[in-house]
Design an enzyme around this catalytic site. Sequence first.
Site, PDB file in Angstrom:
ATOM      1  N   HIS A 239      46.142  49.585  13.145  1.00  0.00           N
ATOM      2  CA  HIS A 239      47.475  50.192  13.214  1.00  0.00           C
ATOM      3  C   HIS A 239      47.882  50.541  14.637  1.00  0.00           C
ATOM      4  O   HIS A 239      49.060  50.572  14.964  1.00  0.00           O
ATOM      5  CB  HIS A 239      47.571  51.381  12.258  1.00  0.00           C
ATOM      6  CG  HIS A 239      47.705  50.903  10.847  1.00  0.00           C
ATOM      7  ND1 HIS A 239      46.631  50.784  10.003  1.00  0.00           N
ATOM      8  CD2 HIS A 239      48.774  50.421  10.171  1.00  0.00           C
ATOM      9  CE1 HIS A 239      47.047  50.279   8.868  1.00  0.00           C
ATOM     10  NE2 HIS A 239      48.338  50.050   8.924  1.00  0.00           N
TER      11      HIS A 239
ATOM     12  N   ASP B  57      46.137  43.736   5.102  1.00  0.00           N
ATOM     13  CA  ASP B  57      45.072  44.200   4.214  1.00  0.00           C
ATOM     14  C   ASP B  57      44.549  43.072   3.332  1.00  0.00           C
ATOM     15  O   ASP B  57      43.362  43.013   3.045  1.00  0.00           O
ATOM     16  CB  ASP B  57      45.576  45.360   3.346  1.00  0.00           C
ATOM     17  CG  ASP B  57      45.514  46.673   4.116  1.00  0.00           C
ATOM     18  OD1 ASP B  57      44.471  46.929   4.748  1.00  0.00           O
ATOM     19  OD2 ASP B  57      46.495  47.423   4.111  1.00  0.00           O
TER      20      ASP B  57
ATOM     21  N   CYS C 218      55.221  40.961   4.662  1.00  0.00           N
ATOM     22  CA  CYS C 218      55.421  41.931   5.748  1.00  0.00           C
ATOM     23  C   CYS C 218      54.171  42.143   6.604  1.00  0.00           C
ATOM     24  O   CYS C 218      54.154  43.043   7.436  1.00  0.00           O
ATOM     25  CB  CYS C 218      55.938  43.258   5.205  1.00  0.00           C
ATOM     26  SG  CYS C 218      54.783  44.089   4.120  1.00  0.00           S
TER      27      CYS C 218
ATOM     28  N   GLU D 236      48.652  43.427  -1.547  1.00  0.00           N
ATOM     29  CA  GLU D 236      47.760  43.426  -0.381  1.00  0.00           C
ATOM     30  C   GLU D 236      46.300  43.588  -0.773  1.00  0.00           C
ATOM     31  O   GLU D 236      45.423  43.736   0.076  1.00  0.00           O
ATOM     32  CB  GLU D 236      48.180  44.495   0.629  1.00  0.00           C
ATOM     33  CG  GLU D 236      48.331  45.886   0.075  1.00  0.00           C
ATOM     34  CD  GLU D 236      48.816  46.900   1.109  1.00  0.00           C
ATOM     35  OE1 GLU D 236      48.768  46.625   2.317  1.00  0.00           O
ATOM     36  OE2 GLU D 236      49.243  47.995   0.694  1.00  0.00           O
TER      37      GLU D 236
HETATM   38  C1  PEP Z   1      49.710  44.985   5.398  1.00  0.00           C
HETATM   39  O1  PEP Z   1      48.656  45.466   4.976  1.00  0.00           O
HETATM   40  O2  PEP Z   1      49.879  43.778   5.586  1.00  0.00           O
HETATM   41  C2  PEP Z   1      50.840  45.855   5.763  1.00  0.00           C
HETATM   42  C3  PEP Z   1      51.994  45.341   6.102  1.00  0.00           C
HETATM   43  O3  PEP Z   1      50.665  47.197   5.768  1.00  0.00           O
HETATM   44  P1  PEP Z   1      49.831  48.002   6.856  1.00  0.00           P
HETATM   45  O4  PEP Z   1      49.662  47.130   8.058  1.00  0.00           O
HETATM   46  O5  PEP Z   1      50.607  49.244   7.150  1.00  0.00           O
HETATM   47  O6  PEP Z   1      48.539  48.287   6.165  1.00  0.00           O
HETATM   48 MG    MG Z   2      48.514  47.453   4.221  1.00  0.00          MG
END
Ligand code: PEP
Ligand code: MG
Length: 580
Positions: A191, A458, A505, A434
């Site tokens: 993150h 994920d 996403c 995910e």
């Molecule tokens: C993902 O897991 O692809 C996602 C978009 O969420 P995050 O990166 O916040 O876990």
């Molecule tokens: Mg995620």
Amino acid sequence: MQIKKGIAVSPGVAISRAVVIDAEDVAIPRRAIASTAVTRELVRLDESLEESQQDIKNLREQAVATVGEDLAKIFDAHLAMLMDRPTVAQIKHSIETELVTAEYAVYSVMRRLAQMFSGQENRYLRERANDIWDLERRILGHLIGHSQQELAHLESECILIAHDLTPSQTASLDKNKIKGIATDAGGRTSHTAILAHALGIPAVVGLEDITSSVNNGDSIILDGNRGQAVIDPNAEQLLTFREYKRRATAFESSLDELRQLPAQTTDGTSIALQANIEFPDEIEPALGKGATGIGLYRTEFLFLASEVEPTEEKQYESYRAAVEACNGLPLTIRTLDLGADKVWLDGYTDHAERNPFLGCRSIRLCLQHLPLFTTQLRAILRASVHGPIRIMFPLISNLMELRQAKMILADVMEDLEEQDIAFAEGIPVGMMVEVPSAAIQASVFAQEADFFSIGTNDLIQYTVAVDRGNERIANLYSAAHPAVISLVRDVVRAGKRAKIDVSLCGEMGGEPEYTMLLLGLGLRKLSITPPAIPEVKQIIRNVTIDRCKRVMRKVATFETEHQVLHYLRAEMRRVLPDAR
Ligand code: PEP
Ligand code: MG
């Protein structure tokens, strides 16, 4: 001059001086200081000693109240050690004569002392070594904590060097002064990496030992495109990188001209290019880059950036600001995805969880802390009267979880109705796909979710069993893995059959080498990090859907991620020869 190689996670080139932040939980490297910095280091040391004394006095008082005077005496021993003149004098002497940071002086003197005790025959004396470790951590905690706070008020530009940064530390950095981030640890989709990219700060992670190779004030070139850091560059390298930086910036601004043009393939298929954001103030620049809505609003960052739990009112204000900034364009609000690397207040997320990414994170945490969840849902629903929103639940892994989350949402709606509090009707309620179990059962979920958003960050880590933030196995983490591609294909198909909206996403959507494959797999909506919008749009505007389908079919014949990636990169260069 020294060159270090790591993982490029946020593009751009930065040339500046280094500011190094040590970490309490790893060895403190010997870092040299100028003789003019001695007084400052001594003051920092005195302050941290005073604060540590105060901590121990407070702990002692609490201990007297809870376990009684006798047991509380253990803290007297800590206080005595802390005020031990010869030890403090040794630490100061080390700063003054060896010209090292206060952190290193504390670390080296106290380690030596602890080793002396741990080598004693007498058990009582041996056990004192633990008290010294404890004290050392406490003093270092204050020293390092202060340096981190100072990062929010830097006077001049710098490149930040750290062992690792948490998402909340990254969120509180002064974006105007931090020109680059380089860390020992971290992975492509940690993150911190995602946030650095969103903030437009060049970043390289997984450099392994950059913190022990750099001193404060060293000159650094950070190349976020190719994943390298040049320490103490020579004049020739500076010249080369300045020219490279100039060309990269010119390429970026040429792409910016695409802003007003539609994301449409040459055969006329429109692709929705939306943006991922963490804070409402990212929306305006994201729309400026050409986003046609927000496909992922990571609401947990409001929590990560505050020390106390945001009230319903505070959350409402934030969601309302986001809805209004969207100006009528859709906003997908994801409910709290706290936990794992997004550690927040004690009591909610657990620092000591054995497998944090497999643990009580995200929707699981919300379902175990209902007031936390319902307060957020109330705030989101109240904000829904200001513009079009969608609600999305993260990390759904079984149907009961989705049903439970939806039931709680329905209860919150009922409460609001009873209280005559307005909210929009017909808000789409969807889920992130995910977790492999959700991807495999996508056709079942599609009967009960209004939309899917595929979270590849994920999904990859759970499919190939590779921690997304671990630099030591980063080579195994790949969106090009045929198993990941096959899951994405199945989810898109299941969504289409059930006639629900499907988007993607994860970071994969913002990496231009995957654009043709994703269109070929049938995706027509991508939500990506805003800086990636122009480049992805340029690919879209230069291909036909038929060509993308051919790419997808070819990829399906490969057995390894190396073959897939090699092929996709070559295809991308055929479309965009200037690509990074
Ligand atoms: C993902 O897991 O692809 C996602 C978009 O969420 P995050 O990166 O916040 O876990
Ligand atoms: Mg995620």
